[in-house]
Design a protein around this motif. Structure first.
Motif, PDB file in Angstrom:
ATOM      1  N   PHE A  82      -1.343  68.102  33.113  1.00 37.42           N
ATOM      2  CA  PHE A  82      -1.733  66.738  33.450  1.00 37.42           C
ATOM      3  C   PHE A  82      -3.255  66.629  33.537  1.00 37.42           C
ATOM      4  CE2 PHE A  82      -2.765  63.366  36.433  1.00 37.42           C
ATOM      5  CZ  PHE A  82      -2.010  62.327  35.921  1.00 37.42           C
ATOM      6  N   PRO A  83      -3.839  65.625  32.961  1.00 35.06           N
ATOM      7  CA  PRO A  83      -3.330  64.391  32.383  1.00 35.06           C
ATOM      8  C   PRO A  83      -3.293  64.402  30.848  1.00 35.06           C
ATOM      9  CG  PRO A  83      -5.637  64.074  32.838  1.00 35.06           C
ATOM     10  CD  PRO A  83      -5.298  65.514  33.207  1.00 35.06           C
ATOM     11  N   GLN A  84      -3.079  65.549  30.230  1.00 34.14           N
ATOM     12  CA  GLN A  84      -3.129  65.643  28.779  1.00 34.14           C
ATOM     13  C   GLN A  84      -2.167  64.666  28.097  1.00 34.14           C
ATOM     14  OE1 GLN A  84      -2.921  69.586  27.157  1.00 34.14           O
ATOM     15  NE2 GLN A  84      -2.731  68.858  25.064  1.00 34.14           N
ATOM     16  N   GLY A  85      -0.949  64.525  28.594  1.00 28.17           N
ATOM     17  CA  GLY A  85       0.007  63.595  27.994  1.00 28.17           C
ATOM     18  C   GLY A  85      -0.497  62.166  28.002  1.00 28.17           C
ATOM     19  N   LEU A  86      -1.086  61.754  29.099  1.00 28.29           N
ATOM     20  CA  LEU A  86      -1.643  60.395  29.178  1.00 28.29           C
ATOM     21  C   LEU A  86      -2.810  60.225  28.220  1.00 28.29           C
ATOM     22  CD1 LEU A  86      -1.603  59.810  33.035  1.00 28.29           C
ATOM     23  CD2 LEU A  86      -0.016  58.915  31.331  1.00 28.29           C
ATOM     24  N   ASN A  87      -3.654  61.237  28.130  1.00 30.12           N
ATOM     25  CA  ASN A  87      -4.785  61.170  27.198  1.00 30.12           C
ATOM     26  C   ASN A  87      -4.303  61.082  25.757  1.00 30.12           C
ATOM     27  OD1 ASN A  87      -6.551  61.329  29.351  1.00 30.12           O
ATOM     28  ND2 ASN A  87      -6.835  63.536  29.170  1.00 30.12           N
ATOM     29  N   GLU A  88      -3.260  61.833  25.426  1.00 32.21           N
ATOM     30  CA  GLU A  88      -2.714  61.782  24.064  1.00 32.21           C
ATOM     31  C   GLU A  88      -2.059  60.436  23.780  1.00 32.21           C
ATOM     32  OE1 GLU A  88      -2.004  66.524  23.288  1.00 32.21           O
ATOM     33  OE2 GLU A  88      -0.269  65.294  23.779  1.00 32.21           O
ATOM     34  N   ALA A  89      -1.401  59.860  24.779  1.00 36.90           N
ATOM     35  CA  ALA A  89      -0.810  58.532  24.606  1.00 36.90           C
ATOM     36  C   ALA A  89      -1.906  57.508  24.299  1.00 36.90           C
ATOM     37  CB  ALA A  89      -0.027  58.133  25.852  1.00 36.90           C
ATOM     38  N   TYR A  90      -3.001  57.587  25.034  1.00 36.37           N
ATOM     39  CA  TYR A  90      -4.115  56.676  24.812  1.00 36.37           C
ATOM     40  C   TYR A  90      -4.729  56.888  23.425  1.00 36.37           C
ATOM     41  CZ  TYR A  90      -8.435  54.114  25.585  1.00 36.37           C
ATOM     42  OH  TYR A  90      -9.478  53.235  25.464  1.00 36.37           O
ATOM     43  N   THR A  91      -4.862  58.145  23.006  1.00 32.10           N
ATOM     44  CA  THR A  91      -5.400  58.456  21.678  1.00 32.10           C
ATOM     45  C   THR A  91      -4.514  57.863  20.587  1.00 32.10           C
ATOM     46  OG1 THR A  91      -6.452  60.489  22.457  1.00 32.10           O
ATOM     47  CG2 THR A  91      -5.984  60.351  20.096  1.00 32.10           C
ATOM     48  N   ALA A  92      -3.202  57.995  20.732  1.00 33.53           N
ATOM     49  CA  ALA A  92      -2.269  57.445  19.737  1.00 33.53           C
ATOM     50  C   ALA A  92      -2.376  55.925  19.679  1.00 33.53           C
ATOM     51  CB  ALA A  92      -0.841  57.867  20.070  1.00 33.53           C
ATOM     52  N   TYR A  93      -2.477  55.290  20.823  1.00 36.68           N
ATOM     53  CA  TYR A  93      -2.623  53.826  20.874  1.00 36.68           C
ATOM     54  C   TYR A  93      -3.926  53.390  20.203  1.00 36.68           C
ATOM     55  CZ  TYR A  93      -3.356  49.174  22.809  1.00 36.68           C
ATOM     56  OH  TYR A  93      -3.602  47.839  22.949  1.00 36.68           O
ATOM     57  N   GLN A  94      -5.017  54.077  20.487  1.00 41.98           N
ATOM     58  CA  GLN A  94      -6.305  53.755  19.869  1.00 41.98           C
ATOM     59  C   GLN A  94      -6.227  53.913  18.349  1.00 41.98           C
ATOM     60  OE1 GLN A  94      -7.559  52.042  22.302  1.00 41.98           O
ATOM     61  NE2 GLN A  94      -9.598  52.898  22.073  1.00 41.98           N
ATOM     62  N   TRP A  95      -5.562  54.979  17.889  1.00 41.75           N
ATOM     63  CA  TRP A  95      -5.406  55.216  16.453  1.00 41.75           C
ATOM     64  C   TRP A  95      -4.655  54.048  15.821  1.00 41.75           C
ATOM     65  CZ3 TRP A  95      -1.343  55.515  13.124  1.00 41.75           C
ATOM     66  CH2 TRP A  95      -1.613  56.042  11.856  1.00 41.75           C
ATOM     67  N   ALA A  96      -3.564  53.637  16.456  1.00 39.96           N
ATOM     68  CA  ALA A  96      -2.756  52.535  15.915  1.00 39.96           C
ATOM     69  C   ALA A  96      -3.566  51.247  15.847  1.00 39.96           C
ATOM     70  CB  ALA A  96      -1.503  52.344  16.768  1.00 39.96           C
ATOM     71  N   LYS A  97      -4.348  50.949  16.875  1.00 47.05           N
ATOM     72  CA  LYS A  97      -5.177  49.741  16.864  1.00 47.05           C
ATOM     73  C   LYS A  97      -6.149  49.743  15.689  1.00 47.05           C
ATOM     74  CE  LYS A  97      -7.239  49.417  20.767  1.00 47.05           C
ATOM     75  NZ  LYS A  97      -7.930  49.013  21.994  1.00 47.05           N
ATOM     76  N   LYS A  98      -6.733  50.897  15.393  1.00 47.63           N
ATOM     77  CA  LYS A  98      -7.666  50.996  14.264  1.00 47.63           C
ATOM     78  C   LYS A  98      -6.957  50.765  12.930  1.00 47.63           C
ATOM     79  CE  LYS A  98     -10.918  54.138  16.435  1.00 47.63           C
ATOM     80  NZ  LYS A  98     -11.381  55.514  16.517  1.00 47.63           N
ATOM     81  N   GLN A  99      -5.715  51.210  12.825  1.00 48.23           N
ATOM     82  CA  GLN A  99      -4.983  51.081  11.568  1.00 48.23           C
ATOM     83  C   GLN A  99      -4.650  49.632  11.229  1.00 48.23           C
ATOM     84  OE1 GLN A  99      -4.652  53.940   9.661  1.00 48.23           O
ATOM     85  NE2 GLN A  99      -5.884  54.603  11.386  1.00 48.23           N
ATOM     86  N   VAL A 100      -4.374  48.827  12.258  1.00 50.07           N
ATOM     87  CA  VAL A 100      -3.926  47.450  12.018  1.00 50.07           C
ATOM     88  C   VAL A 100      -4.936  46.395  12.422  1.00 50.07           C
ATOM     89  CG1 VAL A 100      -1.487  48.058  12.109  1.00 50.07           C
ATOM     90  CG2 VAL A 100      -2.656  47.363  14.206  1.00 50.07           C
TER      91      VAL A 100
END
Length: 140
Positions: free
Chosen positions: A105-123
């Motif tokens: 902890f908090p690696q899972g939360l950080n990875e969730a945020y990273t994935a969300y940021q990636w998705a926002k950039k894609q669309v």
């Protein structure tokens, strides 16, 4: 020494369950006609983009799978991701987040945020991104 032994024990318990679930997810996922593409989301973080034939690539659902934060993987959720993509007509990103004993902890939360940021950039922004998950993945 004890931490290393605990890590091997967790991996040993996880292996047969993950293997069986992943084989089923891969086989059933192929029957849906969806495309599955591994993609790099950030440093050391990967995910599987699932796109049903009718899906709009400008809409993404970032999906965090369940498994008690230590069990299962994106492979086990391929069929579900394909069905979700077909029903919603959106691309689904199955996030392959890190599990213990490698993750603290908090690696899972950080990875969730990273994935969300990636998705926002894609669309092009948050208005075309949805976040979902089940069980422990829903917690992220």
């Amino acid at each position: 020494m004890i931490a290393a032994a605990r890590g091997y024990l967790i991996r040993g318990l996880r292996f047969p369950i993950n293997s069986t679930a992943s084989v089923c997810g891969h086989l059933h996922g192929r029957c849906t006609g969806a495309e599955f593409t591994w993609t790099e989301l950030g440093e050391g973080l990967k995910g599987v983009l699932v796109k049903a034939p009718s899906a709009d690539p400008s809409r993404i659902i970032v999906y965090f799978h369940g498994g008690g934060h230590w069990l299962l993987s994106t492979g086990a959720f391929r069929e579900m991701g394909a069905r979700l993509s077909a029903i919603t007509k959106a691309t689904v990103l199955l996030v392959n987040y890190t599990k213990p004993p490698k993750a603290v902890f908090p690696q899972g939360l950080n990875e969730a945020y990273t994935a969300y940021q990636w998705a926002k950039k894609q669309v092009g922004g948050p208005q075309r991104v949805a976040v979902a998950g089940d069980s422990s993945g829903g917690n992220l």
